[in-house]
Each structure stands twice: as C-alpha cells, then as structure tokens.
Design a protein around this motif. Structure first.
Motif, PDB file in Angstrom:
ATOM      1  N   THR A 232      88.114  24.899 -48.558  1.00 23.92           N
ATOM      2  CA  THR A 232      87.475  26.324 -48.250  1.00 23.92           C
ATOM      3  C   THR A 232      86.803  26.872 -49.493  1.00 23.92           C
ATOM      4  OG1 THR A 232      89.779  26.891 -47.008  1.00 23.92           O
ATOM      5  CG2 THR A 232      88.419  28.506 -47.746  1.00 23.92           C
ATOM      6  N   ALA A 233      87.150  26.791 -50.523  1.00 19.37           N
ATOM      7  CA  ALA A 233      86.453  27.430 -51.678  1.00 19.37           C
ATOM      8  C   ALA A 233      85.049  26.566 -51.732  1.00 19.37           C
ATOM      9  CB  ALA A 233      87.094  27.188 -53.091  1.00 19.37           C
ATOM     10  N   PHE A 234      85.150  25.226 -51.581  1.00 20.22           N
ATOM     11  CA  PHE A 234      83.997  24.509 -51.938  1.00 20.22           C
ATOM     12  C   PHE A 234      83.119  24.351 -50.443  1.00 20.22           C
ATOM     13  CE2 PHE A 234      86.313  22.823 -55.635  1.00 20.22           C
ATOM     14  CZ  PHE A 234      85.727  23.945 -56.413  1.00 20.22           C
ATOM     15  N   LYS A 235      83.631  24.848 -49.454  1.00 21.36           N
ATOM     16  CA  LYS A 235      82.982  24.813 -48.263  1.00 21.36           C
ATOM     17  C   LYS A 235      82.846  23.188 -47.821  1.00 21.36           C
ATOM     18  CE  LYS A 235      80.199  29.020 -48.611  1.00 21.36           C
ATOM     19  NZ  LYS A 235      81.022  29.360 -50.165  1.00 21.36           N
ATOM     20  N   LYS A 236      83.979  22.202 -47.831  1.00 23.10           N
ATOM     21  CA  LYS A 236      83.932  20.854 -47.570  1.00 23.10           C
ATOM     22  C   LYS A 236      84.925  20.634 -46.324  1.00 23.10           C
ATOM     23  CE  LYS A 236      80.912  20.013 -51.077  1.00 23.10           C
ATOM     24  NZ  LYS A 236      79.754  19.475 -50.648  1.00 23.10           N
ATOM     25  N   ASP A 237      84.513  19.634 -45.591  1.00 25.99           N
ATOM     26  CA  ASP A 237      85.550  19.508 -44.566  1.00 25.99           C
ATOM     27  C   ASP A 237      86.691  18.278 -45.133  1.00 25.99           C
ATOM     28  OD1 ASP A 237      84.150  20.606 -42.741  1.00 25.99           O
ATOM     29  OD2 ASP A 237      82.630  18.911 -42.155  1.00 25.99           O
ATOM     30  N   ASP A 238      86.228  17.542 -46.016  1.00 27.99           N
ATOM     31  CA  ASP A 238      87.092  16.609 -46.827  1.00 27.99           C
ATOM     32  C   ASP A 238      87.106  16.661 -48.376  1.00 27.99           C
ATOM     33  OD1 ASP A 238      89.653  15.102 -46.894  1.00 27.99           O
ATOM     34  OD2 ASP A 238      88.365  13.440 -46.683  1.00 27.99           O
ATOM     35  N   ILE A 239      88.229  16.646 -48.998  1.00 34.35           N
ATOM     36  CA  ILE A 239      87.906  16.319 -50.486  1.00 34.35           C
ATOM     37  C   ILE A 239      88.972  15.186 -51.024  1.00 34.35           C
ATOM     38  CG2 ILE A 239      88.457  17.468 -52.791  1.00 34.35           C
ATOM     39  CD1 ILE A 239      87.668  20.080 -51.669  1.00 34.35           C
ATOM     40  N   ALA A 240      88.521  14.455 -51.764  1.00 31.03           N
ATOM     41  CA  ALA A 240      89.434  13.459 -52.227  1.00 31.03           C
ATOM     42  C   ALA A 240      89.017  13.032 -53.923  1.00 31.03           C
ATOM     43  CB  ALA A 240      88.747  12.050 -51.558  1.00 31.03           C
ATOM     44  N   VAL A 241      89.725  12.359 -54.241  1.00 30.45           N
ATOM     45  CA  VAL A 241      89.730  12.194 -55.778  1.00 30.45           C
ATOM     46  C   VAL A 241      89.142  10.600 -56.148  1.00 30.45           C
ATOM     47  CG1 VAL A 241      90.999  11.920 -58.214  1.00 30.45           C
ATOM     48  CG2 VAL A 241      91.690  13.509 -56.357  1.00 30.45           C
ATOM     49  N   LYS A 242      88.026  10.583 -56.780  1.00 33.21           N
ATOM     50  CA  LYS A 242      87.559   9.497 -57.222  1.00 33.21           C
ATOM     51  C   LYS A 242      88.451   8.401 -58.219  1.00 33.21           C
ATOM     52  CE  LYS A 242      82.531  10.242 -56.469  1.00 33.21           C
ATOM     53  NZ  LYS A 242      81.291   9.974 -57.437  1.00 33.21           N
ATOM     54  N   PRO A 243      88.256   7.143 -58.208  1.00 30.50           N
ATOM     55  CA  PRO A 243      89.065   6.336 -59.219  1.00 30.50           C
ATOM     56  C   PRO A 243      89.006   6.807 -60.724  1.00 30.50           C
ATOM     57  CG  PRO A 243      87.908   5.090 -57.682  1.00 30.50           C
ATOM     58  CD  PRO A 243      87.457   6.371 -57.269  1.00 30.50           C
ATOM     59  N   ASN A 244      87.897   7.387 -60.958  1.00 25.23           N
ATOM     60  CA  ASN A 244      87.892   7.935 -62.311  1.00 25.23           C
ATOM     61  C   ASN A 244      88.456   9.196 -62.694  1.00 25.23           C
ATOM     62  OD1 ASN A 244      85.880   9.397 -60.983  1.00 25.23           O
ATOM     63  ND2 ASN A 244      84.515   8.946 -62.421  1.00 25.23           N
ATOM     64  N   GLY A 245      88.997   9.832 -61.478  1.00 23.95           N
ATOM     65  CA  GLY A 245      89.801  10.890 -61.632  1.00 23.95           C
ATOM     66  C   GLY A 245      89.414  12.336 -61.778  1.00 23.95           C
ATOM     67  N   ILE A 246      88.105  12.431 -60.875  1.00 21.39           N
ATOM     68  CA  ILE A 246      87.239  13.424 -60.809  1.00 21.39           C
ATOM     69  C   ILE A 246      87.333  13.698 -59.310  1.00 21.39           C
ATOM     70  CG2 ILE A 246      85.963  13.512 -62.833  1.00 21.39           C
ATOM     71  CD1 ILE A 246      83.650  12.848 -61.159  1.00 21.39           C
ATOM     72  N   LEU A 247      87.136  14.957 -58.869  1.00 20.66           N
ATOM     73  CA  LEU A 247      86.959  15.140 -57.455  1.00 20.66           C
ATOM     74  C   LEU A 247      85.758  14.621 -56.885  1.00 20.66           C
ATOM     75  CD1 LEU A 247      88.109  19.009 -56.662  1.00 20.66           C
ATOM     76  CD2 LEU A 247      89.426  16.751 -56.421  1.00 20.66           C
ATOM     77  N   ASP A 248      85.813  14.142 -55.634  1.00 21.18           N
ATOM     78  CA  ASP A 248      84.341  13.307 -55.207  1.00 21.18           C
ATOM     79  C   ASP A 248      83.117  14.268 -54.833  1.00 21.18           C
ATOM     80  OD1 ASP A 248      85.473  14.884 -52.836  1.00 21.18           O
ATOM     81  OD2 ASP A 248      85.490  13.252 -51.632  1.00 21.18           O
ATOM     82  N   ASN A 249      82.273  13.791 -54.316  1.00 20.57           N
ATOM     83  CA  ASN A 249      81.109  14.510 -53.866  1.00 20.57           C
ATOM     84  C   ASN A 249      80.140  14.683 -55.552  1.00 20.57           C
ATOM     85  OD1 ASN A 249      79.181  15.368 -52.075  1.00 20.57           O
ATOM     86  ND2 ASN A 249      79.537  17.398 -52.936  1.00 20.57           N
ATOM     87  N   LEU A 250      80.539  13.556 -56.598  1.00 25.00           N
ATOM     88  CA  LEU A 250      79.719  14.025 -57.772  1.00 25.00           C
ATOM     89  C   LEU A 250      79.946  12.733 -58.466  1.00 25.00           C
ATOM     90  CD1 LEU A 250      79.644  17.193 -59.797  1.00 25.00           C
ATOM     91  CD2 LEU A 250      80.038  14.932 -60.742  1.00 25.00           C
ATOM     92  N   THR A 251      78.827  12.267 -58.974  1.00 30.36           N
ATOM     93  CA  THR A 251      78.808  11.075 -59.977  1.00 30.36           C
ATOM     94  C   THR A 251      78.494  11.389 -61.429  1.00 30.36           C
ATOM     95  OG1 THR A 251      78.165   9.457 -58.116  1.00 30.36           O
ATOM     96  CG2 THR A 251      78.182   8.623 -60.428  1.00 30.36           C
ATOM     97  N   LEU A 252      79.243  11.039 -62.172  1.00 33.78           N
ATOM     98  CA  LEU A 252      79.053  11.433 -63.644  1.00 33.78           C
ATOM     99  C   LEU A 252      77.866  10.767 -64.321  1.00 33.78           C
ATOM    100  CD1 LEU A 252      82.630  10.812 -65.507  1.00 33.78           C
ATOM    101  CD2 LEU A 252      81.428  12.955 -64.863  1.00 33.78           C
ATOM    102  N   HIS A 253      77.104  11.689 -65.012  1.00 32.56           N
ATOM    103  CA  HIS A 253      75.921  10.999 -65.616  1.00 32.56           C
ATOM    104  C   HIS A 253      76.224  10.364 -66.778  1.00 32.56           C
ATOM    105  CE1 HIS A 253      73.455  14.749 -63.942  1.00 32.56           C
ATOM    106  NE2 HIS A 253      73.633  14.019 -63.136  1.00 32.56           N
ATOM    107  N   TRP A 254      76.870  10.481 -67.686  1.00 31.25           N
ATOM    108  CA  TRP A 254      77.577   9.434 -68.596  1.00 31.25           C
ATOM    109  C   TRP A 254      79.106   9.757 -68.626  1.00 31.25           C
ATOM    110  CZ3 TRP A 254      74.140  13.764 -69.370  1.00 31.25           C
ATOM    111  CH2 TRP A 254      72.974  13.499 -69.921  1.00 31.25           C
ATOM    112  N   ALA A 255      79.925   8.539 -69.209  1.00 29.75           N
ATOM    113  CA  ALA A 255      81.085   8.449 -69.231  1.00 29.75           C
ATOM    114  C   ALA A 255      81.878   9.642 -70.109  1.00 29.75           C
ATOM    115  CB  ALA A 255      81.869   7.353 -69.904  1.00 29.75           C
ATOM    116  N   ASN A 256      81.023  10.131 -71.121  1.00 36.01           N
ATOM    117  CA  ASN A 256      81.329  11.198 -72.108  1.00 36.01           C
ATOM    118  C   ASN A 256      80.713  12.557 -71.745  1.00 36.01           C
ATOM    119  OD1 ASN A 256      78.678  10.331 -72.993  1.00 36.01           O
ATOM    120  ND2 ASN A 256      79.173  10.789 -75.093  1.00 36.01           N
ATOM    121  N   GLU A 257      80.385  12.827 -70.472  1.00 35.58           N
ATOM    122  CA  GLU A 257      79.549  13.945 -69.954  1.00 35.58           C
ATOM    123  C   GLU A 257      80.435  15.241 -70.175  1.00 35.58           C
ATOM    124  OE1 GLU A 257      77.084  15.653 -66.229  1.00 35.58           O
ATOM    125  OE2 GLU A 257      78.273  13.844 -66.043  1.00 35.58           O
ATOM    126  N   ALA A 258      81.425  15.131 -70.483  1.00 38.99           N
ATOM    127  CA  ALA A 258      82.226  16.503 -70.952  1.00 38.99           C
ATOM    128  C   ALA A 258      81.982  16.709 -72.590  1.00 38.99           C
ATOM    129  CB  ALA A 258      84.085  16.178 -70.840  1.00 38.99           C
TER     130      ALA A 258
END
Length: 463
Positions: A232-258
C-alpha cells in the motif's frame, strides 16, 4: 596559486516529492555572490525567509539533517549540499516551495546533474578553506559513533559502518579526492531497515517514500501483514525479497552502497561548517547526529581561530631574512634587537618572529620569580618589524633610522613566557607618505593573539 570561489552560471530547477512530507516540491538553485555560501529560501512563506546552511541551525537529525531559524524549517538538507560540495561549488541560493528538497532517487545524482547543466562559474574571490593542523575528534559515548579530522593535503573522507546485522554487516567506503565524488559517491542512495520502515509507516512519517528512492534491507522476517502495508505504502501489486536481502524493484549500484551513502551524508552534513575543509575525515558509524555535532564543534573552533586572527606560518622553512640580514637593515643590536627572523615582506605588510628564552636580559629584573615579557617590549618588537617594512621602501636602508611617532589602541591579551615563539604581523593602514608609516600590528603566541596596537613611525636619514 590560489583557488577561486565558484557558483553556477544560471538557475536550474528540479521537482519531486519530499520523502517525509510526501509534498510535491519545486527546488530552484540559483547563482549566489562571493562569500555567500549555501543558503535555503522558503519561497512558499511570506517574505521568502532565508536559512543559511550552518551547523548552528540544526534542530533535529532523526530522519535527516533538519534546520530551523526563526520558526522556519528546512528538512533533509544533506543530499543537495553534498552535491554542491562534491562539485567544488561555494555559493548557492536554494529556493524551495515546501520544507524539504525533493528526494529524487535518494542520492545526490540528480542534483549533481542539475548543477552541471547550469554550468559552473569561477568567481573573482579566493576560496575560504579551513586547513586542519592538528587532530580534531568527537565521540558519542552512547552509540560509539566517532569522527576524527586530521591534517591532509586535500579533503578526503573515509566511512566505516557496522550496523550489527547479518544482512548488512560491516562496510567501508573511501573518497580520496573530492573530484571523484560524482563517479564514486553521488549515485549512492539512502537506505533503511525493515524494522525502521515499519515504525515510520506506523507513524505516517515517510509519505514520499517508495522503492525507487530508498534501499530497504530486510533485517527481520517479512510477515504477511507487513507485506500488505508495504504494498500500500509503495503502491506496488507485489513485493518480494531479493537474494541479497533487499526488497525487490531495485538493484544495488555497489555492494557497499550503504557505506557510500553514509559518506555522502558526512560530506553534506559537514558542509554546514560553512567553508571548505582541507583535511581527512575518518567517520566510524557516522549518522546525522554525530556528523552535525562534529560540524558544530568544528565551526566553533574555526570561529575562535578567526576571532584570534592567528596567521599560520611554517617556521621550519628558511626565513626571508635571518638575523644577519635584519642587522644589515635595522640599527638595533642586542639586547634591544627584538626580532630574529622576517618570514614575509611585501609593500604593505611584514611578518617576523622571535624566540623568547629565559636568557633574555629583561627577565633578570622583570618579575624574576614569575618571568613575563614586558608588554612595552612586545610593542617595541612589533615596531621593529614595522621598521623593516618601511625601510624596505628605500634603496639604502642602512642610511636611515626609524622613530616612533605614536602608538594607539594598545591591548595586551595574554602573557608571554619563556619558551614562547612570538609571531608579529604589521599591515599598512594607509600608504607610506613622506617616510611616515601608519600600521596595524599584532603579536601572536601559542595560537592566540597576545598584543595588538596601531603604530605610527617615521624614517629619517642619518645625519
């Protein structure tokens, strides 16, 4: 060669939503004059009040660096400020028709692109830069967060991040040159943990958040109820968790992006110091609270140094004039020759120095139990420096003498003791005419001003 201040050639605008308010906001970044620095203007409010980007106006750092002055607020200032610093810009006016800049994709990327599209303009004024000469640090004893600033040939930042979670773990990021900001740091997006997102959603505090402007690390089991809230908050029909542990619909630019985004935040928050920094920042577990607390501390140190107006010279370098060359110009001799070196000399100023030792003749009778250099001799030493300045204007200085005509506004601010190194600076108040020199003189020791005076002297040919 001195560096010049920079602004942009023309104004540029961006639109988007504020991550916390959810309000649509238009931000227009405008050129600003020299020595203006960074400032925000709330054009949606009467009088378009301005808030300078200064650490003293930080009021809240829970979900970004928030500024307030006279009841007017700016939220989440750090990303656009980081972009400005990362492009070596000094002066900007940032107009907003809401309380916070647009979040865009949660990084500084779009701000960098906008500023570059506006063109970067060099200005007719030298930059103001704080040169770090000794280690400055601050540690939050509760969280263990710590920032250390040490001498370096240029502005460098290293961040070390440890969130104590398996999903993120320990990360480091490093910026060796500010010129690398665009390629190495600007694209790093803001992030949060699932447990934080749940709390923020519960309190309706991220109205502008979606999966395109924040990385969400899933640090706990994702329940069905939470999944529905996120949809509801992110206006998505479906949400899942990627293998790297982040919510989907987004790919990290770097492994140490944080860690890179934390570095971005450090640069943006330290922009609130109000001038460029020439030094290396090491930030362990940085956050907006420790960043801005350190910025406040550094700003106070800079303000105090400015108040003392203490010039810095490398006394290990060969002097412009040593004691023998000084005696070729001045008629004074020990014990009344009170300067040892001339460090700088121009048509309008002179800098000299004296090592004060216990062997000075005046210590024998001037408070011998508690030796203090007499103030009148400090003035005499400043005057002798001024004598070198005025004799520099004649081709045969050995044929002239300098005489005191007047001293005014004399102040003694600190004691001068054996072992101190005195530095003197004399600057012309008015041009030298008819051999009369009117100058402002200062004496410094131990990083503080110890004496000052307005002096007037005249040179006369020896008879």
């Amino acid at each position: 060669m001195s560096k010049k201040q920079k602004t942009i050639q023309r104004e540029v605008s961006l639109s988007g939503v504020g991550i916390h308010t959810g309000n649509t906001v238009k931000m227009t970044i405008k050129p600003a004059p020299v020595n203006h620095g960074f400032a925000f203007s709330r054009i949606d409010l009467e009088g378009a009040p301005i808030i300078e980007a200064k650490a003293e106006y930080v009021v809240n750092t829970q979900r970004g660096t928030n500024l307030e002055r006279n009841g007017v607020q700016i939220q989440t200032s750090e990303h656009v400020l980081a972009a400005a610093v990362g492009l070596d810009i000094d002066n900007l006016l940032i107009e907003l028709d809401s309380s916070e800049p647009p979040i865009m994709d949660g990084s500084s990327k779009y701000f960098v692109e906008a500023l570059e599209s506006a063109g970067i303009q060099e200005q007719d004024a030298d930059i103001e830069e704080y040169v770090v000469k000794e280690i400055i640090s601050f540690k939050d004893e509760v969280t263990g967060s710590e920032i250390i600033l040490m001498p370096s040939d240029e502005y460098q930042v290293t961040t070390m991040v440890d969130f104590g979670t398996k999903i993120l773990g320990t990360q480091n990021a490093n910026l060796e040159r500010i010129s690398d900001f665009k390629e190495e740091i600007a694209d790093a997006r803001t992030f949060s943990f699932l447990h934080e997102i749940e709390m923020l959603l519960e309190h309706d505090l991220i109205k502008g958040g979606d999966l395109n402007n924040a990385i969400v690390y899933v640090d706990k089991e994702l329940s069905a109820a939470t999944m529905e809230k996120l949809k509801t908050a992110f206006k998505k029909d479906d949400i899942a968790v990627k293998p790297n542990g982040i919510l989907d619909n987004l790919t990290l630019h770097w492994a140490n992006e944080a860690a890179r985004h934390k570095l971005l935040d450090v640069i943006g928050d330290l922009a609130l110091v109000g001038m460029r920094i020439k030094g290396k920042v090491i930030a362990n577990k940085p956050g907006h609270l420790v960043n801005t607390t350190f910025a406040k501390k550094l700003a106070k140190i800079i303000k105090q140094e400015k108040r003392n107006n203490v010039p810095q010279y490398d006394l290990n370098l060969p002097p412009l004039m040593d004691i023998h060359q000084i005696m070729d110009v001045l008629p004074h001799r020990p014990p009344f020759l009170l300067i040892d070196r001339i460090i700088e000399l121009s048509d309008t100023h002179v800098v000299g120095m004296k090592n004060v030792t216990m062997n000075e003749n005046f210590f024998v009778g001037h408070f011998p139990g508690s030796p203090v250099m007499p103030g009148v001799l400090q003035v005499e030493a400043m005057a002798q420096c001024g004598g070198v300045l005025v004799l520099h204007t004649v081709p045969d200085p050995e044929n002239y003498l300098t005489y005191f005509m007047k001293m005014d506004k004399v102040k003694f601010k600190q004691k001068v003791l054996p072992g101190d190194t005195l530095t003197f600076k004399c600057e012309l108040i008015t041009p030298i005419r008819r051999g009369i020199c009117h100058m402002q003189a200062y004496a410094y020791a131990n990083g503080k001003i110890v004496a000052e005076a307005e002096l007037m002297a005249q040179i006369a040919r020896k008879k």
